[in-house]
Each structure stands twice: as structure tokens, then as C-alpha cells.
Write an enzyme that holds these catalytic residues in place. Structure first.
Site, mmCIF file in Angstrom:
data_model
loop_
_atom_site.group_PDB
_atom_site.id
_atom_site.type_symbol
_atom_site.label_atom_id
_atom_site.label_comp_id
_atom_site.label_asym_id
_atom_site.label_seq_id
_atom_site.Cartn_x
_atom_site.Cartn_y
_atom_site.Cartn_z
ATOM 1 N N HIS A 388 0.839 -1.208 0.000
ATOM 2 C CA HIS A 388 0.000 0.000 0.000
ATOM 3 C C HIS A 388 0.876 1.261 0.000
ATOM 4 O O HIS A 388 0.740 2.136 -0.863
ATOM 5 C CB HIS A 388 -0.895 -0.022 1.255
ATOM 6 N N GLU A 389 1.815 1.338 0.957
ATOM 7 C CA GLU A 389 2.649 2.545 1.074
ATOM 8 C C GLU A 389 3.609 2.679 -0.114
ATOM 9 O O GLU A 389 3.917 3.786 -0.550
ATOM 10 C CB GLU A 389 3.429 2.547 2.395
ATOM 11 N N HIS A 392 1.821 4.471 -2.883
ATOM 12 C CA HIS A 392 1.912 5.927 -2.712
ATOM 13 C C HIS A 392 3.317 6.419 -3.076
ATOM 14 O O HIS A 392 3.482 7.452 -3.710
ATOM 15 C CB HIS A 392 1.652 6.312 -1.251
ATOM 16 N N HIS A 395 4.010 6.552 -6.787
ATOM 17 C CA HIS A 395 3.195 7.660 -7.310
ATOM 18 C C HIS A 395 3.920 8.994 -7.047
ATOM 19 O O HIS A 395 4.060 9.836 -7.948
ATOM 20 C CB HIS A 395 1.832 7.635 -6.597
#
Length: 595
Positions: A388-389, A392, A395
Site C-alpha cells: 500500500h505505502e 503511494h 506515485h
């Protein structure tokens, strides 16, 4: 699992390297003084921006200041989060905050000045000074707010009211974080212990139902006791929001909340309506939960206990990283080599140590790189958090590489897309490669519960916000009884009739801090639905979607969120992406039911 008594015990390669921001504290101090000087300089522009050239000089200086300040603040914050007990680090954060106030006061003249210009005058400045081309979109975006900005005197009055208007949120924060005591429950060795939030989340997954019930009752008791005080703070927050929307000439509080992202209210309404039209599988899952737990009566405190017992795979950090890279391979070689860099170049702080900030986050720093904080526990949840992290993180990295500073930061509206795409690819990989039936069930259960929390619960919260604001706009009373009625009705609509209602259920509204930041939670649901849609297409081998998704990761805020998503084939102004992700949910529930 490794438990470390201090940060010194953690291997170097599992700690982030903050030298990439500042090689020494002297450099930090140097930037601090430099920022103070620039802030003083910017103040002098008040009343002296008279043509394209002076406007450009002001904006250029201000961008330089933003760049330096973001680095300075990030360093202080990351340093503090390594060990929140160290007062020296805290003092750096305090100083950075003081500096931020100085900057605000030096630049507060600019927005009223800008909006006092005629649009033609501004366009004339851009035409005469070619350097302004870079800032043009941003300047014109500010003009979008012109109908909602008042004259200089009124704006000044409103700025003085800022603190008073944020009082309800501040009061709730104090009640919720400082004053509430949950009382005692039975601890692991039979002693009475003080219940904490962290403990509550753990006990709600405990197989012992009497423990869950006891913790549930203890957790809600202070909220029920304080229902009138909390209702008063929430009602004031809603009314403040409605009043500000009127003062600033927005058609409604909802439209004021959506204005920044340029999202039409139909997108919000469509999210709620489409979810409710497809709510059947959610009710079915709750029936499966009741059967699987073998209960005569299913209650709220039975909703978080895992349905598959005894499955707790140990996954070391090394294994987790390797698994993640394999799972995300459909995103292509460049994506994976960027991911591998995160590990070798030490962007990630991996281990839980005494005093370290809890949870996990990604912080992108323009001109440096992202930093990721984890508290890795060698389990399945930690593997998902890592993916998940890192979503980010990639991105942030790609947006910074491919966008100039002015458009490198992406909006919260699109932030959850990149992280959730990774989670969907990961769960898919794990399910395809897992032979053990029990582990497969556990994985499906994990993902369904995540879907429930990130999507359905947030849509229910979004509807609660919409209904309560509509009532305030009509001048109808808002109090604990009204909040209870609305929340109970919505809870039944979204969760079905299998759950037997304890008195506490209807007080769910009283413990949600997000309600003090209105019309925000729906973004979790739209982001989640968009990600499910994209990941499904990527897994089907749709090259066009893959390429447009990788472009999206490089786009920062170069366009409005809805437009950026449209380029990937996700059009949230239609029910299709929401319906598509709910179809995925239905299939997960059916497979889980069959297993």
C-alpha cells in the site's frame, strides 16, 4: 519476529537515510535562515506588484521558498517520528511550525490582490512576461474562486474567525483524545486493565466472545455518557460549515466541499445511489459471517473476528518485499526497478522501536525522493501495508520526476488509487499461488473485510454527512436523538437485518473524527472503486489501461482528479466504475461462501 529494544539495534539497511535531505543539522539551520530572509523579501511585494515582471519575481521567490520549506519541515517531522520522545527533534518541528506562521503572514496579501485584478489585466501580464507562462494555470485556477472570495475587509474579518470556527473540531479532539477514559476490562492474565484504542481493535478480533462484548460495552460507554456534548460539537461543526457555504456564495455545503477538486455533486450522489442499488452481496456476507461463527444472534462486536482460525503466516520483511515485487510484476519492469531502489537506497524505515510513531505513511519530498514509515511485524497485514505505502511512494516518485514543482503533488482524491491497485494485485497473486485452503479462505476474508471498511463504511459515512448537512440547511434541529435516528437507519440499510442491535450501535456517529472535516470520506470509496476497476483491467492483460495507468502515476496534479482518471478509462460521472467494483465484491463473497 524481531523485537528491538532501541533504534540502535535495527540494521542500517532497514532504517531510512535522512542525509538525502540534509547531510547535517548545520545545513538545516542554513536553510532556516534563508527561508526567513525570503519571507521578509516577499512581504515587501505588498502593494508593489504592478506588472508582469514584478508578479513573476514574486511567484518565483515564493516557489523557491516552498521548495526549501517543504524539505525543512519534512526533515524535522521524519526525525521526530523516529523517536517521538526526543525533545530536541520536537523542538525542530516547533520551530518549523513557527516559521510556517511567518510565511503565511508574509504572503497573506497575495490572494486578495490577485483576485482584485480583472482577468484581462492578468492575461496581459502573462503575455508581457514569458516566465509567467509556467504559473498561468495556477493563477487562473485561483480565479475560479473569485465568486466565493469576499472583499478585503470581509476576508480579514473571516480570517480572525478562523480559530473560533475550528473550535468544534478542536473540542471534539480534546474529548476524544485527551478526556475519554474507556474504563477497565479483563486482561490476558485475568487482571483488570485500562482499555486503550489499540487494545480495543485487538480484542475485537479475539475468539473469546465474552471478552469482545465486555470491551465493546466499555468502549462505547463514555461516548453514550457524553452523547449530548459530542452532539453539540458535531451540530456546531455542521452549522458552521453550512453558514460558511452561504457567506461564500456556494449553492450548498456539499458543493463547497467538492469545489476544490472540481467534482460535480452528481458524482457524490451517484456513489451513494449505485452502492445502495448493489448492497445485496454485503448483506449476504454478513449472513455468511453469522453462519460461520455459529451464532444464534450476530452482534456488532462479532463483526471483526476473523472467520478462519489459526492462520497466522509469518512473513519476514525480505520475503514480503520479494513477494510484493512478484505480485506487482504486471505493472512492468520499470515499476519494479523503481520499487527495488526504495529498498537498496534506504527510503524505508522498517521496524517498530520504542517511541517510534505508530502506523505507516508515505511522504514525498520534491527534489529529494519519497520516505516511507512502517512498523513491520512480519505478518500478512504488514505485507499489505508495505504494498500500500509503496504504491503511494512510486506515485510520489514518478510525479516528482515527470512534473515541475507546481504540479508534482497529487490530490487526496487520486492518492488512494495507486495504493489500492497494489493491494488488489497482491491479493490476486497470493490467491493464485496459495494451495492451502485455509490460507486461501483467510486471504479472501481479509480482502472482503478491507472492502467493507474502505468502501461500504465510508459510503455510509458520506451519506450521513450529506443527510445531516441537508437538515441544517433547512433549519431543522440537530441533536443526539436526531443523529442516532439517522445513523441507525443508515447502519441497517448498509448492513442488513442479521445484526441484532445493541443500544450502542446508533452512537457510531459520536466517535468519527472525519465528520469534522466535511465531505472527505467519500474519496476513500471513489479511490478504492477506481483502483479495483483499473487493477481488474490490468490483470486481464489490457495494455491500453496499463499504459494509461502508468501515465496517470506520472501526472501529479497536472489536471483535475476526475479528468486524470478519465484518461485511464475510469469515468466517475457514470455508475460504471462503482458497479464494476461492486461486481468484484459480489464474486469475492460468492467464492468465500463456496469455500
Amino acid at each position: 519476529m524481531n523485537t528491538y529494544k532501541s533504534r540502535n539495534e535495527v540494521p542500517e539497511n532497514e532504517k531510512w537515510n535522512l542525509n538525502d535531505i540534509y547531510p547535517s543539522l548545520e545545513k538545516w539551520e542554513e536553510d532556516y535562515r534563508h527561508i526567513e530572509q525570503i519571507a521578509e523579501k516577499l512581504k515587501e511585494y505588498d502593494g508593489h506588484i504592478t506588472d508582469g515582471s514584478s508578479l513573476f519575481q514574486y511567484l518565483e521567490q515564493k516557489e523557491k521558498l516552498s521548495y526549501l520549506f517543504n524539505k525543512l519541515y519534512a526533515y524535522a517531522m521524519l526525525k521526530t517520528d523516529e523517536d517521538t520522545r526526543v525533545t530536541e527533534s520536537q523542538s525542530y518541528v516547533d520551530r518549523a511550525k513557527q516559521l510556517s506562521v511567518k510565511i503565511s503572514s508574509s504572503t497573506s496579501f497575495f490572494m486578495p490582490y490577485l483576485l482584485s485584478l480583472a482577468e484581462d489585466t492578468l492575461k496581459g501580464y502573462v503575455a508581457e512576461e514569458k516566465g509567467l507562462k509556467y504559473f498561468e494555470e495556477d493563477l487562473l485556477e485561483s480565479f475560479r474562486y473569485k465568486p466565493h472570495v469576499l472583499n478585503k475587509d470581509k476576508e480579514e474579518v473571516l480570517s480572525h474567525l478562523g480559530e473560533a470556527l475550528s473550535a468544534p473540531s478542536h473540542t471534539f479532539g480534546m474529548i476524544n483524545n485527551a478526556d475519554i477514559k474507556f474504563g477497565e476490562v479483563t486482561g490476558e492474565d485475568g487482571d483488570r486493565v485500562e482499555l486503550t484504542r489499540g487494545m480495543y481493535a485487538k480484542i475485537m478480533e479475539d475468539e473469546d466472545r465474552s471478552k469482545r462484548k465486555e470491551a465493546y460495552k466499555a468502549y462505547y460507554q463514555p461516548y453514550v455518557q457524553l452523547k449530548n456534548s459530542i452532539a453539540s460539537t458535531l451540530s456546531a461543526a455542521i452549522k458552521n460549515n453550512v453558514t460558511m457555504a452561504k457567506i461564500r456564495n456556494y449553492p450548498s455545503a456539499l458543493e463547497k466541499g467538492l469545489f476544490g477538486d472540481k467534482v460535480p455533486k452528481e458524482v457524490y450522489e451517484n456513489l451513494i445511489e449505485t452502492t445502495k442499488n448493489n448492497i445485496g452481496p454485503m448483506h449476504q456476507y454478513i449472513r455468511i459471517r453469522k453462519d460461520k461463527l455459529g451464532l444464534e444472534e450476530l452482534r456488532q462486536y462479532d463483526m471483526n473476528v476473523p472467520l478462519v482460525k489459526g492462520v497466522k503466516p509469518v512473513i519476514t520483511y525480505e520475503e514480503a518485499y520479494e513477494t510484493m515485487c512478484k505480485a506487482l510484476s504486471p505493472l512492468g519492469e520499470d515499476y519494479i526497478s523503481t520499487l527495488k531502489e526504495f529498498k537498496t537506497l534506504r527510503y524505508i524505515d522498517v521496524r517498530e522501536t520504542p517511541g517510534k510513531r505508530s502506523g505507516a505513511y508515505n511522504l514525498g519530498i520534491y527534489g529529494v525522493h519519497p520516505y516511507i514509515l512502517l512498523n513491520h511485524r512480519d505478518d500478512l497485514d504488514s505485507l499489505f501495508t508495505l504494498a500500500h505505502e509503496c504504491g503511494h511512494g512510486v506515485h510520489s516518485k514518478l510525479s516528482s520526476q515527470h512534473q515541475p514543482q507546481i504540479t508534482a503533488r497529487y490530490s487526496i482524491f487520486v492518492a488512494e488509487v495507486a495504493s489500492t491497485v497494489n493491494e488488489v494485485l497482491l491479493i490476486n497473486y497470493l490467491l493464485n499461488n496459495e494451495k492451502d485452503e485455509e490460507v486461501r479462505k483467510h486471504l479472501l476474508n481479509h480482502f472482503i473485510d478491507q472492502f467493507k471498511g474502505t468502501f461500504f463504511t465510508q459510503v455510509m459515512f458520506a451519506e450521513f454527512e450529506m443527510r445531516t448537512h441537508e437538515m441544517a440547511e433547512k433549519g431543522q434541529p440537530l441533536n443526539a436523538d436526531v443523529f442516532n435516528q439517522i445513523y441507525e437507519r443508515l447502519f441497517r440499510e448498509y448492513n442488513g437485518n442479521e445484526i441484532i442491535f445493541d443500544e450502542e450501535v446508533k452512537y457510531g456517529w459520536s466517535r468519527i473524527p472525519h465528520f469534522y472535516r466535511p465531505f472527505y470520506v467519500y474519496k476513500y470509496a471513489t479511490g478504492f472503486a477506481s483502483a479495483i476497476h483499473l487493477a481488474t483491467k490490468i490483470l486481464e492483460g489490457d495494455k491500453e489501461t496499463l499504459n494509461s495507468y502508468l501515465e496517470f502515476l506520472k501526472s501529479g496534479s497536472s489536471d483535475y482528479p476526475l479528468e486524470l482518471l478519465k484518461k485511464t478509462g475510469v469515468d466517475l460521472t457514470t455508475p460504471y466504475p462503482i458497479e464494476n467494483s461492486l461486481k468484484e465484491f459480489r464474486e469475492l463473497v460468492e467464492e468465500f461462501g463456496e469455500l
